[in-house]
Design an enzyme around this catalytic site. Structure first.
Site, PDB file in Angstrom:
ATOM      1  N   ARG A 287      48.791  33.194  33.906  1.00  0.00           N
ATOM      2  CA  ARG A 287      49.461  33.731  35.107  1.00  0.00           C
ATOM      3  C   ARG A 287      49.282  32.797  36.304  1.00  0.00           C
ATOM      4  NH1 ARG A 287      48.250  39.702  36.369  1.00  0.00           N
ATOM      5  NH2 ARG A 287      49.802  39.210  37.947  1.00  0.00           N
TER       6      ARG A 287
ATOM      7  N   HIS B  20      44.543  43.284  46.013  1.00  0.00           N
ATOM      8  CA  HIS B  20      44.166  43.149  44.600  1.00  0.00           C
ATOM      9  C   HIS B  20      43.581  41.779  44.272  1.00  0.00           C
ATOM     10  CE1 HIS B  20      47.033  46.657  43.307  1.00  0.00           C
ATOM     11  NE2 HIS B  20      45.983  47.057  43.976  1.00  0.00           N
TER      12      HIS B  20
ATOM     13  N   CYS C  18      31.439  35.710  40.531  1.00  0.00           N
ATOM     14  CA  CYS C  18      30.456  36.166  39.548  1.00  0.00           C
ATOM     15  C   CYS C  18      30.786  37.605  39.142  1.00  0.00           C
ATOM     16  CB  CYS C  18      29.076  36.095  40.181  1.00  0.00           C
ATOM     17  SG  CYS C  18      27.818  36.900  39.176  1.00  0.00           S
TER      18      CYS C  18
ATOM     19  N   THR D 186      57.744  47.256  45.415  1.00  0.00           N
ATOM     20  CA  THR D 186      56.652  47.890  44.679  1.00  0.00           C
ATOM     21  C   THR D 186      57.104  49.236  44.124  1.00  0.00           C
ATOM     22  OG1 THR D 186      54.403  48.788  44.797  1.00  0.00           O
ATOM     23  CG2 THR D 186      55.627  48.714  46.876  1.00  0.00           C
TER      24      THR D 186
END
Ligand code: OAD
Ligand code: ZN
Length: 256
Positions: free
Chosen positions: A82, A131, A139, A200
């Site tokens: 992606r 997002h 991490c 959206t």
């Protein structure tokens, strides 16, 4: 609610004059974008029945913490593909129109669910990435963001501090949104005079609830989306067509 079907490519979007006057007099605007704004750059949306990402893959195999625990390599490969895909595309006319709109309003917040980085590359500045972003890694145990993306070596890279696997800095299903971004989004929602929901499906929470919250605080709610969504009947104005066509028309209409 005023509902407008925009006949794609054939004509300029006609905006009701009261909407244009209202926007000209407004100084505080918030925008929420989703995968639809990147569709005209050539990126796939999630929920298109034929070509959507979630028509081909199951989110639970690729976009959950459990999927990453089970098979970190698979998840890395998915996001590497992606990231590469996003890197090969360019911002489209919709992204660029949002940069123009940002210049127009004293307070402009662009809240995005997209992780493709195209708003940034287009030049948007006040960007709230709900997002995360495909280009960063962090991490998996919370030591923080470590770097821009690294090419995946033979095995999944590990955190130099704690040894846990590194992961893409994106939000997966079942995870909390980043608190600072969520707070910034709520602040924008609470103060905006107009709220735009663009590209959206409005099916993923809590992002989808932002439009309703803005509406209940008195903002004028405008939807720009290819298809009708659950938000459409609650919008003050709904324009159904391509954001890469409708948004540049809006910029022009505000300038006239
Ligand atoms: P969806 O794929 O759910 O919805 C995309 C929407 O864009 C659909 O309603 C389409 O009709 C519309 N659309 C398609 N092409 C368009 C165009 N050219 N112009 C305007 N609208 C267009 O994508 P999102 O709503 O962004 O989350 O999905 C929300 C979240 O679900 C994503 O951030 C992702 C996904 O699972 C995570 O990965 C956490
Ligand atoms: Zn660590």
């Amino acid at each position: 609610m005023d509902y407008f079907r925009v006949i794609l490519g054939f004509m300029t979007t006609i905006f009701p004059s009261e909407l244009i006057s209202y926007l000209r007099a407004s100084t505080r605007v918030a925008v929420l974008t989703g995968a639809g704004v990147s569709q005209e750059s050539g990126l796939r949306t999630f929920r298109d029945a034929q070509v959507g990402i979630w028509a081909q893959y199951k989110p639970e195999d690729l976009a959950t913490p459990q999927a990453f625990e089970r098979n970190p390599r698979l998840v890395w490969d998915f996001y590497t593909t992606r990231r590469e895909g996003a890197g090969q595309t360019e911002p489209n006319a919709g992204h660029l129109a949002l940069v123009e709109l940002e210049r127009r309003f004293a307070q402009f917040s662009l809240i995005t669910q997209n992780i493709d980085g195209l708003h940034q590359r287009a030049g948007s500045r006040t960007l709230i990435e709900l997002h995360g972003n495909l280009r960063r890694i962090r991490c998996s145990q919370g030591c923080g963001i470590l770097a821009e993306w690294v090419e995946l070596p033979e095995s999944v890279p590990t955190c130099p501090k704690c040894g846990a696997p590194l992961r893409p800095d994106v939000i997966w299903f079942g995870e909390q949104l980043p608190p600072a971004e969520l707070e910034a989004a709520i602040k924008a929602v609470n103060t905006c005079q107009a709220f735009f929901s663009i590209g959206t499906s409005g099916l993923v929470q809590p992002a989808a609830s932002l439009a309703f919250a803005a509406r209940s605080r008195g903002a004028v709610l405008v939807e720009i989306n290819y298809d009708p969504t659950p938000l459409t009947e609650h919008a003050d104005y709904a324009f159904h067509g391509k954001s890469g066509e409708i948004l540049p028309d809006l910029v022009k209409a505000l300038e006239e």
